[in-house]
Design a protein around this motif. Sequence first.
Motif, PDB file in Angstrom:
ATOM      1  N   VAL A 103     -11.623 -40.334 -72.570  1.00 55.46           N
ATOM      2  CA  VAL A 103     -11.565 -41.869 -72.611  1.00 55.46           C
ATOM      3  C   VAL A 103     -10.294 -42.308 -73.553  1.00 55.46           C
ATOM      4  O   VAL A 103      -9.617 -43.307 -73.396  1.00 55.46           O
ATOM      5  CB  VAL A 103     -13.049 -42.448 -73.069  1.00 55.46           C
ATOM      6  CG1 VAL A 103     -12.670 -43.903 -73.599  1.00 55.46           C
ATOM      7  CG2 VAL A 103     -13.723 -42.340 -72.254  1.00 55.46           C
ATOM      8  N   LEU A 104     -10.256 -41.552 -74.807  1.00 62.25           N
ATOM      9  CA  LEU A 104      -9.006 -41.951 -75.621  1.00 62.25           C
ATOM     10  C   LEU A 104      -7.786 -41.888 -75.202  1.00 62.25           C
ATOM     11  O   LEU A 104      -6.981 -42.594 -75.237  1.00 62.25           O
ATOM     12  CB  LEU A 104      -9.156 -40.977 -76.841  1.00 62.25           C
ATOM     13  CG  LEU A 104     -10.387 -41.637 -77.801  1.00 62.25           C
ATOM     14  CD1 LEU A 104     -10.305 -40.579 -79.111  1.00 62.25           C
ATOM     15  CD2 LEU A 104     -10.591 -42.609 -78.144  1.00 62.25           C
ATOM     16  N   GLU A 105      -7.607 -40.584 -74.221  1.00 62.42           N
ATOM     17  CA  GLU A 105      -6.248 -40.255 -73.683  1.00 62.42           C
ATOM     18  C   GLU A 105      -6.138 -41.631 -72.521  1.00 62.42           C
ATOM     19  O   GLU A 105      -4.969 -41.784 -72.308  1.00 62.42           O
ATOM     20  CB  GLU A 105      -6.323 -38.967 -73.025  1.00 62.42           C
ATOM     21  CG  GLU A 105      -6.117 -38.085 -74.311  1.00 62.42           C
ATOM     22  CD  GLU A 105      -5.904 -36.596 -73.860  1.00 62.42           C
ATOM     23  OE1 GLU A 105      -5.819 -35.703 -74.483  1.00 62.42           O
ATOM     24  OE2 GLU A 105      -6.104 -36.353 -72.428  1.00 62.42           O
ATOM     25  N   GLY A 106      -6.972 -41.894 -71.870  1.00 63.74           N
ATOM     26  CA  GLY A 106      -6.968 -42.817 -70.761  1.00 63.74           C
ATOM     27  C   GLY A 106      -6.732 -44.209 -71.043  1.00 63.74           C
ATOM     28  O   GLY A 106      -5.799 -44.779 -70.698  1.00 63.74           O
ATOM     29  N   LEU A 107      -7.301 -44.542 -72.332  1.00 61.16           N
ATOM     30  CA  LEU A 107      -7.033 -45.724 -73.096  1.00 61.16           C
ATOM     31  C   LEU A 107      -5.316 -45.792 -73.447  1.00 61.16           C
ATOM     32  O   LEU A 107      -4.771 -46.837 -73.191  1.00 61.16           O
ATOM     33  CB  LEU A 107      -7.950 -46.306 -74.229  1.00 61.16           C
ATOM     34  CG  LEU A 107      -9.373 -46.534 -73.691  1.00 61.16           C
ATOM     35  CD1 LEU A 107     -10.415 -46.650 -74.850  1.00 61.16           C
ATOM     36  CD2 LEU A 107      -9.550 -47.820 -72.826  1.00 61.16           C
ATOM     37  N   ASP A 108      -4.822 -44.769 -74.039  1.00 62.74           N
ATOM     38  CA  ASP A 108      -3.593 -44.679 -74.432  1.00 62.74           C
ATOM     39  C   ASP A 108      -2.984 -44.833 -73.190  1.00 62.74           C
ATOM     40  O   ASP A 108      -1.845 -45.538 -73.030  1.00 62.74           O
ATOM     41  CB  ASP A 108      -3.558 -43.453 -75.000  1.00 62.74           C
ATOM     42  CG  ASP A 108      -3.868 -43.291 -76.494  1.00 62.74           C
ATOM     43  OD1 ASP A 108      -4.272 -44.462 -77.017  1.00 62.74           O
ATOM     44  OD2 ASP A 108      -3.849 -42.364 -76.879  1.00 62.74           O
ATOM     45  N   TRP A 109      -3.125 -44.183 -71.904  1.00 63.30           N
ATOM     46  CA  TRP A 109      -2.306 -44.234 -70.394  1.00 63.30           C
ATOM     47  C   TRP A 109      -2.278 -45.964 -70.051  1.00 63.30           C
ATOM     48  O   TRP A 109      -1.350 -46.276 -69.662  1.00 63.30           O
ATOM     49  CB  TRP A 109      -2.808 -43.348 -69.622  1.00 63.30           C
ATOM     50  CG  TRP A 109      -2.204 -43.562 -68.502  1.00 63.30           C
ATOM     51  CD1 TRP A 109      -1.059 -42.831 -68.086  1.00 63.30           C
ATOM     52  CD2 TRP A 109      -2.617 -44.432 -67.235  1.00 63.30           C
ATOM     53  NE1 TRP A 109      -0.662 -43.163 -66.682  1.00 63.30           N
ATOM     54  CE2 TRP A 109      -1.616 -44.213 -66.196  1.00 63.30           C
ATOM     55  CE3 TRP A 109      -3.336 -45.188 -66.850  1.00 63.30           C
ATOM     56  CZ2 TRP A 109      -1.653 -44.841 -65.073  1.00 63.30           C
ATOM     57  CZ3 TRP A 109      -3.640 -45.841 -65.958  1.00 63.30           C
ATOM     58  CH2 TRP A 109      -2.672 -45.655 -64.969  1.00 63.30           C
ATOM     59  N   LEU A 110      -3.423 -46.410 -70.454  1.00 62.36           N
ATOM     60  CA  LEU A 110      -3.801 -47.694 -69.731  1.00 62.36           C
ATOM     61  C   LEU A 110      -2.858 -48.732 -70.469  1.00 62.36           C
ATOM     62  O   LEU A 110      -2.374 -49.629 -70.091  1.00 62.36           O
ATOM     63  CB  LEU A 110      -5.269 -48.033 -69.800  1.00 62.36           C
ATOM     64  CG  LEU A 110      -5.583 -49.331 -69.090  1.00 62.36           C
ATOM     65  CD1 LEU A 110      -5.495 -48.905 -67.504  1.00 62.36           C
ATOM     66  CD2 LEU A 110      -7.194 -49.528 -69.296  1.00 62.36           C
TER      67      LEU A 110
END
Length: 200
Positions: A103-110
């Motif tokens: 989730v954290l890496e995904g939010l950074d990507w988003l």
Amino acid sequence: MSRREAIKWMIAAAGTISVLDPQSFGATTLPSRIGSDPNLLNPVVPWPRTLSKEQLRMLASLCDLIIPADDRSPAASAVGVPDFIDEWVSAPYDEQQNDRKVVLEGLDWLKAESIKRFNKPFDDLDGKQMAAIADDICDPGKVKAEWRSAAGFFGRVRWLTLGAFYTTPEGMKDIGYVGNTPMATFPGPPPEVLAKLGLA
């Protein structure tokens, strides 16, 4: 994809959870756990929620893109789904710590992808712009190689969103689930069910 199809997807996805080393996520000391026998009459969550306000805003926008408000139910954020995910990824258990990394890496990507495409954070985009990004990562079978991690993030958030939403009273009402409803009397199985079982 309809909500009913989404539920089927969620159930199927429940069997795909992998386990990674929680220490690889940067947490060397994990907070207290509930234990194996929690007090259900006086529930206490012994760990703090850890997502930032910015992360919660992006998460709320993504959750509402997955389950928007309609004439049958409110949007996912209106029933606290982002708060549930925050509590989930803040928990000190292996599965949740694995999801935390995703989730954290995904939010950074988003955030980076939103600024790259539209020069605005994800939660400031309009629905069409949000959908343009989500459409590129929502199907693991069709996603481009460079977006596979993002697709994993979207799939995990979708799974958590559906699980949280459809266990709320609003979500249960949306799909017509009437279980756990007190009844003054129990009339027994309907005649058509008894007939199908050869018991009528």
